[in-house]
Design an enzyme around this catalytic site. Sequence first.
Site, PDB file in Angstrom:
ATOM      1  N   ALA A  27       0.812  -1.220   0.000  1.00 55.54           N
ATOM      2  CA  ALA A  27       0.000   0.000   0.000  1.00 55.54           C
ATOM      3  C   ALA A  27       0.847   1.272   0.000  1.00 55.54           C
ATOM      4  O   ALA A  27       0.419   2.307  -0.507  1.00 55.54           O
ATOM      5  CB  ALA A  27      -0.932  -0.018   1.202  1.00 55.54           C
ATOM      6  N   GLN A 104       0.432  -6.289  -3.540  1.00 54.37           N
ATOM      7  CA  GLN A 104      -0.649  -6.553  -2.581  1.00 54.37           C
ATOM      8  C   GLN A 104      -1.769  -5.535  -2.789  1.00 54.37           C
ATOM      9  O   GLN A 104      -2.779  -5.586  -2.118  1.00 54.37           O
ATOM     10  CB  GLN A 104      -0.121  -6.422  -1.150  1.00 54.37           C
ATOM     11  CG  GLN A 104       0.979  -7.417  -0.830  1.00 54.37           C
ATOM     12  CD  GLN A 104       1.630  -7.092   0.503  1.00 54.37           C
ATOM     13  OE1 GLN A 104       1.194  -7.520   1.551  1.00 54.37           O
ATOM     14  NE2 GLN A 104       2.697  -6.329   0.452  1.00 54.37           N
ATOM     15  N   ASP A 107      -5.423  -1.454  -6.430  1.00 56.20           N
ATOM     16  CA  ASP A 107      -5.805  -0.175  -7.031  1.00 56.20           C
ATOM     17  C   ASP A 107      -5.572  -0.087  -8.541  1.00 56.20           C
ATOM     18  O   ASP A 107      -6.002   0.878  -9.180  1.00 56.20           O
ATOM     19  CB  ASP A 107      -5.097   0.992  -6.321  1.00 56.20           C
ATOM     20  CG  ASP A 107      -3.567   0.842  -6.299  1.00 56.20           C
ATOM     21  OD1 ASP A 107      -3.000   0.238  -7.236  1.00 56.20           O
ATOM     22  OD2 ASP A 107      -2.945   1.354  -5.348  1.00 56.20           O
ATOM     23  N   HIS A 124      -3.776  -9.798  -3.977  1.00 55.43           N
ATOM     24  CA  HIS A 124      -4.989  -9.555  -3.189  1.00 55.43           C
ATOM     25  C   HIS A 124      -6.166  -9.113  -4.048  1.00 55.43           C
ATOM     26  O   HIS A 124      -7.100  -8.500  -3.553  1.00 55.43           O
ATOM     27  CB  HIS A 124      -4.708  -8.514  -2.093  1.00 55.43           C
ATOM     28  CG  HIS A 124      -3.717  -9.006  -1.072  1.00 55.43           C
ATOM     29  ND1 HIS A 124      -3.197  -8.211  -0.085  1.00 55.43           N
ATOM     30  CD2 HIS A 124      -3.154 -10.226  -0.895  1.00 55.43           C
ATOM     31  CE1 HIS A 124      -2.351  -8.920   0.650  1.00 55.43           C
ATOM     32  NE2 HIS A 124      -2.301 -10.139   0.171  1.00 55.43           N
ATOM     33  N   CYS A 157     -25.793 -11.137  -5.910  1.00 57.85           N
ATOM     34  CA  CYS A 157     -25.528 -11.523  -7.294  1.00 57.85           C
ATOM     35  C   CYS A 157     -26.852 -11.765  -8.030  1.00 57.85           C
ATOM     36  O   CYS A 157     -27.726 -12.477  -7.514  1.00 57.85           O
ATOM     37  CB  CYS A 157     -24.684 -12.797  -7.256  1.00 57.85           C
ATOM     38  SG  CYS A 157     -24.340 -13.511  -8.845  1.00 57.85           S
ATOM     39  N   SER A 198       5.827  -1.760   1.688  1.00 56.26           N
ATOM     40  CA  SER A 198       5.073  -2.805   2.394  1.00 56.26           C
ATOM     41  C   SER A 198       5.639  -3.002   3.788  1.00 56.26           C
ATOM     42  O   SER A 198       6.861  -3.076   3.954  1.00 56.26           O
ATOM     43  CB  SER A 198       5.126  -4.130   1.630  1.00 56.26           C
ATOM     44  OG  SER A 198       4.451  -5.124   2.384  1.00 56.26           O
ATOM     45  N   ASN A 223      11.033   1.617   2.133  1.00 60.18           N
ATOM     46  CA  ASN A 223       9.813   1.718   2.943  1.00 60.18           C
ATOM     47  C   ASN A 223       9.996   2.809   3.985  1.00 60.18           C
ATOM     48  O   ASN A 223      11.071   2.921   4.575  1.00 60.18           O
ATOM     49  CB  ASN A 223       9.549   0.370   3.641  1.00 60.18           C
ATOM     50  CG  ASN A 223       8.100   0.238   4.072  1.00 60.18           C
ATOM     51  OD1 ASN A 223       7.201   0.301   3.234  1.00 60.18           O
ATOM     52  ND2 ASN A 223       7.850   0.081   5.359  1.00 60.18           N
TER      53      ASN A 223
END
Length: 252
Positions: A27, A104, A107, A124, A157, A198, A223
């Site tokens: 992210a 992960q 977007d 993900h 659904c 991450s 990071n």
Amino acid sequence: MLILQQQIEDAAELMQHAQRIAVLTGAGISTESGIPDFRSPGSRWQQHPPVSYHAFITDAQARQQYWQTRRDLSVQVSTACPNAAHYALAALENIQRLAGIITQNFDGLHQDAGHQPARVIELHGTARAAACTLCGKRSSMNELQMRIDAGEIDPCCTACGGYLKAATILFGQKVPDAALKQAKELASNCDLFLVIGSSLKVTPASTLPHLALRREVPLIIINLQPTSIDQLADVVIHHKAGEILPRIVARL
Ligand code: NAD
């Protein structure tokens, strides 16, 4: 500043010698695009823990909480554009140094930056599609969001009646076997492993750098905050990816 400069040069030097770079993103690579991460200090997630898959399936209130949380996130994701870090990775693909990206993130910003879709493994899932939790049928996330915005509380659904949600992985939901297999292959065949944005606190993604380390492949981590495997990395840069990565790639 001198230390940062040296770290950038060290990372570039390692990448100069690599031809099959595997990248794991989290992210943190998208925060500079305006999508907040979940674990940075003060994040919304710390006040509102995420809905687990089990809760989503079994509890109508949890589903409502899920759709409430998604309201803001959907706007942020649908209006976000790739930032300089995403484009630096696309440049790495253009100069044929990139074996692939394991992300992960849900977007879609790596694809928007211009990667060949086959080079991006979405561990993900994606927030750009909706999926039925019962029959698995994919449908348009925009249409589902319109149903929610029009007041539908618990969308199901139209084919089988199962609960609908974004085609992303919730806590307690299994990462698809095919995506995980591909990710492991990438980590087992690369000649450099790069982690960007991450916290490396989520499995199975957090296990992937070890597949590279086992073969004594160089590891670079970019990071903002320390991770639990910083001490195993050849270069660690605690700085914004959008400011650092373009400076490294420009040296290749
Ligand atoms: P995380 O939230 O656990 O960690 C993000 C890390 O990124 C933090 O350690 C932080 O220090 C670092 N970071 C933040 N901004 C940065 C920047 N500009 N440059 C460099 N580093 C930066 O993220 P995670 O490990 O990816 O796990 C969170 C889970 O939440 C993932 O499973 C992901 O699916 C999901 N998620 C995805 C998105 C998205 O798609 N953009 C957004 C939020 C959460």
